[in-house]
Design an enzyme around this catalytic site. Sequence first.
Site, mmCIF file in Angstrom:
data_model
loop_
_atom_site.group_PDB
_atom_site.id
_atom_site.type_symbol
_atom_site.label_atom_id
_atom_site.label_comp_id
_atom_site.label_asym_id
_atom_site.label_seq_id
_atom_site.Cartn_x
_atom_site.Cartn_y
_atom_site.Cartn_z
ATOM 1 N N GLU A 274 0.876 -1.165 0.000
ATOM 2 C CA GLU A 274 0.000 0.000 0.000
ATOM 3 C C GLU A 274 0.912 1.213 0.000
ATOM 4 O OE1 GLU A 274 -3.203 -0.374 2.957
ATOM 5 O OE2 GLU A 274 -3.084 1.790 3.139
ATOM 6 N N ASP B 24 -5.238 10.789 9.316
ATOM 7 C CA ASP B 24 -3.992 10.186 9.779
ATOM 8 C C ASP B 24 -3.519 10.752 11.098
ATOM 9 O OD1 ASP B 24 -3.114 8.210 7.812
ATOM 10 O OD2 ASP B 24 -3.198 9.897 6.411
#
Lengths: 264, 406
Positions: free
Chosen positions: A49, A60
């Site tokens: 990924e 995040d």
Amino acid sequence: MNRLDQTFSALKAQNKAAFIAYVMAGDPDAGTTLAMMKGLADKGADVIELGLPFTDPMADGPTIQGAALRALASGMSVKGVLKLVEDFRQTHPDTPVVAMGYANPIFIYGFDAFAKDAARVGIDGLICVDIPPEEDEDLRTALESTGLSLIRLATPTTDEARLPRVVANTSGFVYYVSTTGVTGAKTGESQAVNEAVARVKAACDLPVAVGFGVKTSERARDIAQSADAVVVGSAIVEALHTGGVDQALHLAADLAQAAHSARG
Amino acid sequence: MSQDPRPNRLSAQPDAQGRFGPYGGRFVAETLMPNILALEAAYNAAKADPAFMAEYEGFMRDYVGKPSALYFAERITEAFGGAKIWFKRDELNHTGSHKINNCLGQVLLAKRMGKTRIIAETGAGQHGVATATVAARFNLPCTVFMGATDVERQKPNVFRMKLLGAEVIPVTSGTGTLKDAMNEALRDWVTYPEETFYVIGTVAGPHPYPQMVRDFQSVIGREARQQMLDQAGRLPDAAVACIGGGSNAMGLFHPFLEDEDVRLIGVEAAGEGIETGKHAASLSGGKPGILHGNRTYLLQNEDGQITDAHSISAGLDYPGIGPEHAYLHDIGRAEYRSATDAEALEMFQLCARQEGIIPALEPAHALARVKDLAKELGPEGVILMNMCGRGDKDVFSVAEALGVKL
């Protein structure tokens, strides 16, 4: 059959869960990322990924925020990400690569242009954090036209009424976010995660990957009992930042081993 | 917020998907999507509920101090030597700016939805102070995210929020300004989605925020429109307001959208000048993109990375603008201009001396363009400007900019 489907069906035949390893493109530079991608694939990552850096990564935690800022400081861009995958494919034609990022850089590059160029260099799918099903028609159409998977996220707040809609147009795999929160925070309770995985599996025929907050081999092994794949991001990014490529790959090898042997 | 009886197409925006033409929408993480949909349903039910609206209007009158006055600025009119200039005095609201019009509505909605904690982002601190104020009144714990840079330059407001019982969290991620405060508020919301109500301070973010904030702020334009008719005997030729995210401007503009003879003029912050790149003018110096839940004009580089805004006014220091403004800009219904830091400083001092009103730096930007417009329209013209905030919070940074030691 595309690379993602091949990988998941091969692992399923062996009754193994996949290990998906995240690395931020350009953290701290493109050369290191290329070395990481190759190393991760060689140490047992089944899917890479690859993070597309963004200035404002709302989903995040601090670890990946920091990685994104370092990547942008090194000059990483959507073009740079495409070039990285092109280079990776010279030595690793079979390991699936999924890009993960936020809407704006892809929107500015152009959904159609991105779908075309991503397919050309050998990207297999895209996870776009801030484009929910209600808003993804343009992106989905573009990706479908070049054979890329649009991988959608399901979360603990995705209820029964909503889940069928979320999984309806996803392909490759469904990414289950194990907890409410940002990347790198705590994982959800094992039992809750197991139940959620079962719920998502009941709603579709796709493999289910579990991520957000998976940091240790123990946790990876635990999740691999029920999920089709375990995603580890922040822990690898942190190991790379503090200990360099060797330390990050050492951790990745342990995680891969844990995921692969969980059901054995 | 009674329904406007006139049939009007423009003011019927957004559509069911929260779109204003191509702008707006709901670009949020899946974790927040169910929350956003629940909020939309709760808001639609609340605004159709006479009991809710009566409670809102009661507090607007007795707690906020509505309606705010409409004032003929005679000496500024003389100084500018052109059109007659009227100020809508929203700086006289409780907490000193228009922000509380919206905070009151959202916090009442939070209570109605059974939410148990309030979060907000703030730049200059005006929205943070207004949110903390209303949260205190309704006994809800409040956490305000504020860029570390802004915490430094807006110390009086930080102390005010703490006095009001709010927790102020300095945000050091990114560049430590308003956009980062908003990122951090979204991260908090995604972590505690069930119990949290996020009070967004401007007409941006995912649907229904741009519509909901506009609706609560439309009290500005509704009052001003009627007051113009009553006091000036006519509608203005132009309605002018400053724009960061654009909440006071949208609140002023919305009730005038169907009055085709009323020009709507938004004034963005040009910082050190659009040409220097150090500005906060998303329409003049940005292009469409996706951030913080909506598609709109953004300051960004060629790779779609968000660039820093710059303005002497922390309240205008945001790299985006509400999606409805983006749409009104594209179709030409509203005009968007800009004013520099230096112009705002000049107007800040001029307004204080001419009218005995120390304006916030934000509306001082609007006043700079009112000056040009007054000449352009001439003595027959009438201009309405929203004085959206008072300048107490800015005296320290203005002193510093003028080289005055306090």
